[in-house]
Design a protein around this motif. Structure first.
Motif, PDB file in Angstrom:
ATOM      1  N   HIS A  33      26.515 -26.216 -18.557  1.00 14.82           N
ATOM      2  CA  HIS A  33      26.602 -26.812 -17.223  1.00 14.82           C
ATOM      3  C   HIS A  33      27.048 -28.255 -17.420  1.00 14.82           C
ATOM      4  CE1 HIS A  33      23.417 -23.637 -16.200  1.00 14.82           C
ATOM      5  NE2 HIS A  33      24.554 -23.245 -15.667  1.00 14.82           N
ATOM      6  N   GLY A  34      28.109 -28.638 -16.735  1.00 18.37           N
ATOM      7  CA  GLY A  34      28.798 -29.881 -17.057  1.00 18.37           C
ATOM      8  C   GLY A  34      27.996 -31.146 -16.901  1.00 18.37           C
ATOM      9  N   ASN A  35      26.971 -31.146 -16.043  1.00 19.48           N
ATOM     10  CA  ASN A  35      26.171 -32.350 -15.839  1.00 19.48           C
ATOM     11  C   ASN A  35      24.906 -32.362 -16.696  1.00 19.48           C
ATOM     12  OD1 ASN A  35      24.969 -30.246 -14.426  1.00 19.48           O
ATOM     13  ND2 ASN A  35      24.268 -31.540 -12.736  1.00 19.48           N
ATOM     14  N   GLU A  36      24.779 -31.417 -17.623  1.00 17.02           N
ATOM     15  CA  GLU A  36      23.631 -31.353 -18.515  1.00 17.02           C
ATOM     16  C   GLU A  36      24.084 -31.835 -19.891  1.00 17.02           C
ATOM     17  OE1 GLU A  36      21.820 -27.481 -18.233  1.00 17.02           O
ATOM     18  OE2 GLU A  36      21.894 -27.504 -16.039  1.00 17.02           O
ATOM     19  N   VAL A  37      23.965 -33.149 -20.102  1.00 17.95           N
ATOM     20  CA  VAL A  37      24.669 -33.780 -21.219  1.00 17.95           C
ATOM     21  C   VAL A  37      23.760 -34.235 -22.349  1.00 17.95           C
ATOM     22  CG1 VAL A  37      26.575 -34.481 -19.733  1.00 17.95           C
ATOM     23  CG2 VAL A  37      24.636 -36.017 -20.044  1.00 17.95           C
ATOM     24  N   ALA A  38      22.462 -33.933 -22.298  1.00 12.13           N
ATOM     25  CA  ALA A  38      21.570 -34.396 -23.361  1.00 12.13           C
ATOM     26  C   ALA A  38      22.043 -33.937 -24.728  1.00 12.13           C
ATOM     27  CB  ALA A  38      20.147 -33.898 -23.094  1.00 12.13           C
ATOM     28  N   MET A  64      29.469 -25.964 -33.877  1.00 15.70           N
ATOM     29  CA  MET A  64      28.956 -26.756 -32.754  1.00 15.70           C
ATOM     30  C   MET A  64      30.031 -26.920 -31.685  1.00 15.70           C
ATOM     31  SD  MET A  64      26.355 -29.509 -34.485  1.00 15.70           S
ATOM     32  CE  MET A  64      27.421 -30.231 -35.716  1.00 15.70           C
ATOM     33  N   ILE A  65      29.626 -26.679 -30.449  1.00 14.63           N
ATOM     34  CA  ILE A  65      30.514 -26.847 -29.298  1.00 14.63           C
ATOM     35  C   ILE A  65      29.825 -27.842 -28.368  1.00 14.63           C
ATOM     36  CG2 ILE A  65      31.831 -25.708 -27.473  1.00 14.63           C
ATOM     37  CD1 ILE A  65      31.477 -23.067 -28.916  1.00 14.63           C
ATOM     38  N   PRO A  66      30.201 -29.115 -28.428  1.00 11.21           N
ATOM     39  CA  PRO A  66      29.477 -30.126 -27.663  1.00 11.21           C
ATOM     40  C   PRO A  66      29.688 -30.036 -26.156  1.00 11.21           C
ATOM     41  CG  PRO A  66      31.324 -31.103 -28.828  1.00 11.21           C
ATOM     42  CD  PRO A  66      31.213 -29.703 -29.323  1.00 11.21           C
ATOM     43  N   ILE A  67      30.834 -29.528 -25.718  1.00  9.41           N
ATOM     44  CA  ILE A  67      31.112 -29.413 -24.285  1.00  9.41           C
ATOM     45  C   ILE A  67      31.660 -28.016 -24.035  1.00  9.41           C
ATOM     46  CG2 ILE A  67      32.382 -30.331 -22.320  1.00  9.41           C
ATOM     47  CD1 ILE A  67      32.563 -33.008 -23.837  1.00  9.41           C
ATOM     48  N   VAL A  68      30.775 -27.093 -23.672  1.00 10.95           N
ATOM     49  CA  VAL A  68      31.190 -25.705 -23.481  1.00 10.95           C
ATOM     50  C   VAL A  68      32.003 -25.531 -22.211  1.00 10.95           C
ATOM     51  CG1 VAL A  68      30.349 -23.347 -23.118  1.00 10.95           C
ATOM     52  CG2 VAL A  68      29.276 -24.804 -24.837  1.00 10.95           C
ATOM     53  N   ASN A  69      31.677 -26.278 -21.162  1.00 19.53           N
ATOM     54  CA  ASN A  69      32.439 -26.192 -19.913  1.00 19.53           C
ATOM     55  C   ASN A  69      33.131 -27.522 -19.640  1.00 19.53           C
ATOM     56  OD1 ASN A  69      33.454 -25.887 -17.300  1.00 19.53           O
ATOM     57  ND2 ASN A  69      31.783 -24.550 -16.681  1.00 19.53           N
ATOM     58  N   PRO A  70      34.321 -27.736 -20.205  1.00 16.81           N
ATOM     59  CA  PRO A  70      34.982 -29.041 -20.077  1.00 16.81           C
ATOM     60  C   PRO A  70      35.410 -29.370 -18.649  1.00 16.81           C
ATOM     61  CG  PRO A  70      36.424 -27.459 -21.180  1.00 16.81           C
ATOM     62  CD  PRO A  70      35.082 -26.809 -21.078  1.00 16.81           C
ATOM     63  N   LEU A  71      35.688 -28.368 -17.814  1.00 14.31           N
ATOM     64  CA  LEU A  71      36.054 -28.661 -16.432  1.00 14.31           C
ATOM     65  C   LEU A  71      34.855 -29.203 -15.663  1.00 14.31           C
ATOM     66  CD1 LEU A  71      37.997 -28.644 -14.048  1.00 14.31           C
ATOM     67  CD2 LEU A  71      37.401 -26.234 -13.663  1.00 14.31           C
ATOM     68  N   ALA A  72      33.727 -28.527 -15.744  1.00 16.64           N
ATOM     69  CA  ALA A  72      32.525 -29.003 -15.058  1.00 16.64           C
ATOM     70  C   ALA A  72      32.104 -30.366 -15.599  1.00 16.64           C
ATOM     71  CB  ALA A  72      31.401 -27.989 -15.227  1.00 16.64           C
ATOM     72  N   LEU A  75      34.295 -33.040 -14.186  1.00 19.91           N
ATOM     73  CA  LEU A  75      33.961 -33.263 -12.775  1.00 19.91           C
ATOM     74  C   LEU A  75      32.544 -33.796 -12.593  1.00 19.91           C
ATOM     75  CD1 LEU A  75      35.529 -29.973 -11.332  1.00 19.91           C
ATOM     76  CD2 LEU A  75      36.451 -32.297 -11.158  1.00 19.91           C
ATOM     77  N   GLN A  76      31.788 -33.894 -13.687  1.00 18.14           N
ATOM     78  CA  GLN A  76      30.410 -34.390 -13.679  1.00 18.14           C
ATOM     79  C   GLN A  76      29.522 -33.594 -12.717  1.00 18.14           C
ATOM     80  OE1 GLN A  76      30.135 -38.698 -13.346  1.00 18.14           O
ATOM     81  NE2 GLN A  76      32.071 -38.960 -14.421  1.00 18.14           N
ATOM     82  N   ARG A  77      29.651 -32.273 -12.810  1.00 23.70           N
ATOM     83  CA  ARG A  77      28.825 -31.413 -11.968  1.00 23.70           C
ATOM     84  C   ARG A  77      28.449 -30.152 -12.751  1.00 23.70           C
ATOM     85  NH1 ARG A  77      33.753 -29.890  -7.797  1.00 23.70           N
ATOM     86  NH2 ARG A  77      34.511 -28.005  -8.884  1.00 23.70           N
ATOM     87  N   ARG A  78      27.572 -29.353 -12.182  1.00 22.91           N
ATOM     88  CA  ARG A  78      27.027 -28.174 -12.854  1.00 22.91           C
ATOM     89  C   ARG A  78      28.102 -27.136 -13.158  1.00 22.91           C
ATOM     90  NH1 ARG A  78      22.111 -25.533 -13.493  1.00 22.91           N
ATOM     91  NH2 ARG A  78      22.061 -23.279 -13.130  1.00 22.91           N
ATOM     92  N   CYS A 215      15.986 -29.889 -22.232  1.00 28.37           N
ATOM     93  CA  CYS A 215      15.626 -31.166 -22.846  1.00 28.37           C
ATOM     94  C   CYS A 215      14.987 -32.163 -21.890  1.00 28.37           C
ATOM     95  CB  CYS A 215      16.864 -31.786 -23.492  1.00 28.37           C
ATOM     96  SG  CYS A 215      17.591 -30.775 -24.795  1.00 28.37           S
ATOM     97  N   GLY A 216      14.621 -31.723 -20.687  1.00 26.05           N
ATOM     98  CA  GLY A 216      14.048 -32.606 -19.687  1.00 26.05           C
ATOM     99  C   GLY A 216      14.982 -32.763 -18.510  1.00 26.05           C
ATOM    100  N   GLN A 217      14.649 -33.691 -17.636  1.00 23.32           N
ATOM    101  CA  GLN A 217      15.487 -33.959 -16.466  1.00 23.32           C
ATOM    102  C   GLN A 217      16.836 -34.524 -16.922  1.00 23.32           C
ATOM    103  OE1 GLN A 217      16.482 -36.970 -14.821  1.00 23.32           O
ATOM    104  NE2 GLN A 217      17.151 -35.981 -12.920  1.00 23.32           N
ATOM    105  N   HIS A 218      17.878 -34.267 -16.137  1.00 27.28           N
ATOM    106  CA  HIS A 218      19.241 -34.641 -16.555  1.00 27.28           C
ATOM    107  C   HIS A 218      19.331 -36.088 -17.064  1.00 27.28           C
ATOM    108  CE1 HIS A 218      20.449 -30.903 -14.949  1.00 27.28           C
ATOM    109  NE2 HIS A 218      20.628 -31.259 -13.698  1.00 27.28           N
TER     110      HIS A 218
END
Length: 331
Positions: A33-38, A64-72, A75-78, A215-218
């Motif tokens: 989910h794009g806004n879950e960046v921990a 390791m895949i640090p950003i699985v959904n690069p579009l989300a 866009l800084q969203r889920r 990992c906790g709140q966003h």
């Protein structure tokens, strides 16, 4: 000429470290989910340590895949065009961006033995790990790695572990299927029996084991550190890095084990919570959790805890989950 900064991403960035001795194949993922960046910075931190020689990979293969959904993520969203962590499977005729990502991601998952999937959540609350099913031969999610997966959940260091995702989600899907469809693809996906399958469920279907680490709140400043320690502890548990290079989890810490048993969808934008809930707030039997748009109260059928309460849930999507103490024994 199109602007590459605004066009949809055209690749998935994957990093792999191949040890010179055979061993486990571990996949670590973040930003499904794009806004879950921990987990994003945590993965990059581990990669720097490996590149600089401050951490040695003793055996096996670390992907390791640090950003699985690069579009989300861009866009800084889920979601980009839909929730990647639902209906995850190979799609011969992809219909959206997430389908195209799934077609690249699923083979990476299937090629791995173990997966650590790093997430975060909307409302305040402590970090926790999510387990899969117990060993079983059932149709929903047959499984044979209960002991190894339990050890992984304990190793990452949270004080709370939750089980029962897919079986609980199946109950919600059954209720959705009873509602009239509107002909949209979104509704068709929501009513698909496969809808509850995300990264970890797909991993188990291919014969591996895994946990989701919330990992906790966003915006929790401790989230990246939770993710970082979890990656190192997973590597140490699998013997892929030296145990003395990692700060272990406290083996004497109290661990609360909960079982999800219910998921409640929001039916209208006018459905409202009784108060501002946080994940794992206690709920008493019969307590009023919220109110439907027509005034019908939403009451807790059992005592326990509320999980993932979402004030911004769209109608037809998960509004909150309920959990109660589990009788499972972790060893």
């Amino acid at each position: 000429m199109s602007d590459a900064r605004t066009a949809p991403p055209t690749h998935l960035r994957v990093h792999q470290f191949a040890g010179l001795k055979p061993g486990p194949k571990l996949l670590v993922t973040a930003a499904v989910h794009g806004n879950e960046v921990a987990g994003v910075g945590a993965i990059e931190r581990v990669m720097r340590m490996l590149d600089e020689g401050r951490l040695a990979l003793l055996k096996g293969t670390l992907t390791m895949i640090p950003i699985v959904n690069p579009l989300a993520h861009r866009l800084q969203r889920r979601e980009g065009e839909r929730n990647l962590n639902r209906n995850l499977r190979v799609n011969p005729i992809p219909q959206d961006f997430e389908d195209r990502i799934a077609n690249r991601l699923c083979p990476w998952i299937a090629a791995s033995d173990v997966m650590l999937d790093l997430h975060s959540f909307n409302n305040p609350g402590p970090a926790f790990a999510m387990l899969g099913p117990r060993d079983n031969d059932g149709e929903l999610e047959p499984f044979r790695h209960q002991a190894a997966e339990s050890a992984l959940a304990l190793a990452v260091g949270t004080s709370r572990i939750v089980e029962g995702w897919l079986s609980t989600y199946a109950l919600g899907l059954k209720r959705r299927a009873e509602k009239a469809a509107d002909g949209s693809r979104r509704m068709a996906l929501q009513q698909d029996p496969h809808y509850g399958v995300g990264t970890t469920e797909y991993m188990r279907s291919t014969g591996g084991y895994c946990i989701t680490l919330e990992c906790g709140q966003h915006a929790d400043p401790q989230g990246p550190e939770v993710a970082f320690k979890a990656i190192l502890r997973t590597l140490a548990l699998l013997g892929m890095v030296a145990a003395d290079a990692v700060e272990p989890a406290d083996p004497k810490r109290p661990v609360e084990l909960l079982q999800l048993y219910e998921v409640i969808d929001r039916e209208s934008v006018d459905d409202r919570f009784e108060r501002q809930w946080a994940s794992f707030d206690p709920i008493a039997e019969g307590e009023r959790i919220g109110t439907r748009a027509d005034g019908t109260p939403v009451l807790a059928p059992f005592g326990g805890r509320i999980v993932f309460p979402n004030n911004n849930a769209e109608p037809g999507h998960e509004w909150f989950y309920l959990a109660k103490p589990s009788d499972r024994v972790l060893t």
